[in-house]
Design a protein around this motif. Structure first.
Motif, mmCIF file in Angstrom:
data_model
loop_
_atom_site.group_PDB
_atom_site.id
_atom_site.type_symbol
_atom_site.label_atom_id
_atom_site.label_comp_id
_atom_site.label_asym_id
_atom_site.label_seq_id
_atom_site.Cartn_x
_atom_site.Cartn_y
_atom_site.Cartn_z
ATOM 1 N N SER A 117 4.154 -5.104 -5.736
ATOM 2 C CA SER A 117 3.804 -3.718 -6.052
ATOM 3 C C SER A 117 2.307 -3.550 -6.304
ATOM 4 C CB SER A 117 4.618 -3.212 -7.242
ATOM 5 O OG SER A 117 4.408 -4.015 -8.375
ATOM 6 N N SER A 118 1.645 -4.555 -6.849
ATOM 7 C CA SER A 118 0.197 -4.456 -7.087
ATOM 8 C C SER A 118 -0.577 -4.391 -5.776
ATOM 9 C CB SER A 118 -0.292 -5.654 -7.906
ATOM 10 O OG SER A 118 0.320 -5.650 -9.166
ATOM 11 N N LYS A 166 0.046 -0.969 -4.292
ATOM 12 C CA LYS A 166 -0.730 0.042 -5.027
ATOM 13 C C LYS A 166 -2.185 0.049 -4.562
ATOM 14 C CE LYS A 166 -2.318 1.395 -9.572
ATOM 15 N NZ LYS A 166 -2.436 1.070 -10.972
ATOM 16 N N GLN A 180 -6.249 9.425 -4.802
ATOM 17 C CA GLN A 180 -5.847 8.632 -5.957
ATOM 18 C C GLN A 180 -4.823 7.588 -5.532
ATOM 19 O OE1 GLN A 180 -4.245 11.908 -8.139
ATOM 20 N NE2 GLN A 180 -6.129 12.274 -9.271
ATOM 21 N N HIS A 181 -4.863 6.436 -6.204
ATOM 22 C CA HIS A 181 -3.868 5.410 -5.920
ATOM 23 C C HIS A 181 -2.526 5.815 -6.512
ATOM 24 C CE1 HIS A 181 -6.350 2.301 -4.102
ATOM 25 N NE2 HIS A 181 -7.310 2.710 -4.898
ATOM 26 N N PHE A 182 -1.460 5.398 -5.870
ATOM 27 C CA PHE A 182 -0.119 5.613 -6.396
ATOM 28 C C PHE A 182 0.022 4.803 -7.685
ATOM 29 C CE2 PHE A 182 0.294 7.222 -2.283
ATOM 30 C CZ PHE A 182 1.530 7.809 -2.076
ATOM 31 N N SER A 183 0.920 5.200 -8.541
ATOM 32 C CA SER A 183 1.135 4.453 -9.781
ATOM 33 C C SER A 183 1.868 3.144 -9.486
ATOM 34 C CB SER A 183 1.959 5.283 -10.767
ATOM 35 O OG SER A 183 3.294 5.387 -10.309
ATOM 36 N N GLU A 184 1.750 2.216 -10.422
ATOM 37 C CA GLU A 184 2.471 0.941 -10.302
ATOM 38 C C GLU A 184 3.976 1.197 -10.223
ATOM 39 O OE1 GLU A 184 2.523 -3.338 -10.199
ATOM 40 O OE2 GLU A 184 0.759 -2.073 -10.354
ATOM 41 N N THR A 185 4.445 2.160 -11.031
ATOM 42 C CA THR A 185 5.870 2.500 -11.042
ATOM 43 C C THR A 185 6.317 3.027 -9.681
ATOM 44 O OG1 THR A 185 5.782 3.007 -13.395
ATOM 45 C CG2 THR A 185 7.637 3.924 -12.165
ATOM 46 N N ALA A 186 5.526 3.909 -9.089
ATOM 47 C CA ALA A 186 5.872 4.456 -7.774
ATOM 48 C C ALA A 186 5.945 3.343 -6.734
ATOM 49 C CB ALA A 186 4.858 5.518 -7.347
ATOM 50 N N CYS A 187 5.019 2.409 -6.790
ATOM 51 C CA CYS A 187 5.013 1.303 -5.825
ATOM 52 C C CYS A 187 6.199 0.373 -6.034
ATOM 53 C CB CYS A 187 3.691 0.554 -5.894
ATOM 54 S SG CYS A 187 2.306 1.559 -5.300
#
Length: 117
Positions: free
Chosen positions: A39-40, A43, A52-59
């Motif tokens: 996920s990192s 992201k 903007q980058h997607f959130s860690e949660t979204a990824c």
């Protein structure tokens, strides 16, 4: 001893092939060259329409899926390989096409007037 049977060309579906686009994107996203994307890494690669980058949660949700276990992570490893990534890549591109259909002025936003056209 078993019999050897010859099959005509094309009798088997292509095995373990991904599109060149998906492979190229996978190679750029897989920063540690592990053959898996976490996920990192996802992201770091994904940017929304506002830069903007997607959130860690979204990824994490894109990889594992909250509603459907293993949405793209078929083996529940918390990472996706190139074949799982290709499915995610296709999914994102389908949503992007739908978005562009409604974003008629190309602003990167869908406003009410664009929805009613």
């Amino acid at each position: 001893m078993g019999k050897c049977m010859l099959r005509p060309p094309g009798a088997y579906p292509p095995q373990n092939k991904v599109s060149p686009d998906a492979q190229q994107w996978f190679n750029m996203v897989d920063q540690d060259r592990s053959g898996k994307i976490n996920s990192s890494e996802l992201k770091a690669a994904l940017v929304n329409g506002r830069g903007q980058h997607f959130s860690e949660t979204a990824c994490k949700l894109m990889i594992s899926g909250a509603i459907q276990q293993g949405m793209f992570d078929n083996d529940s490893s918390g990472t996706i390989d190139v074949f799982e990534f290709e499915k995610l890549f296709q999914y994102i591109n389908q949503w992007l096409q739908v978005f562009k259909t409604y974003d008629r002025d190309g602003s990167g936003h869908i406003d009410e007037s664009e929805l009613t056209q």
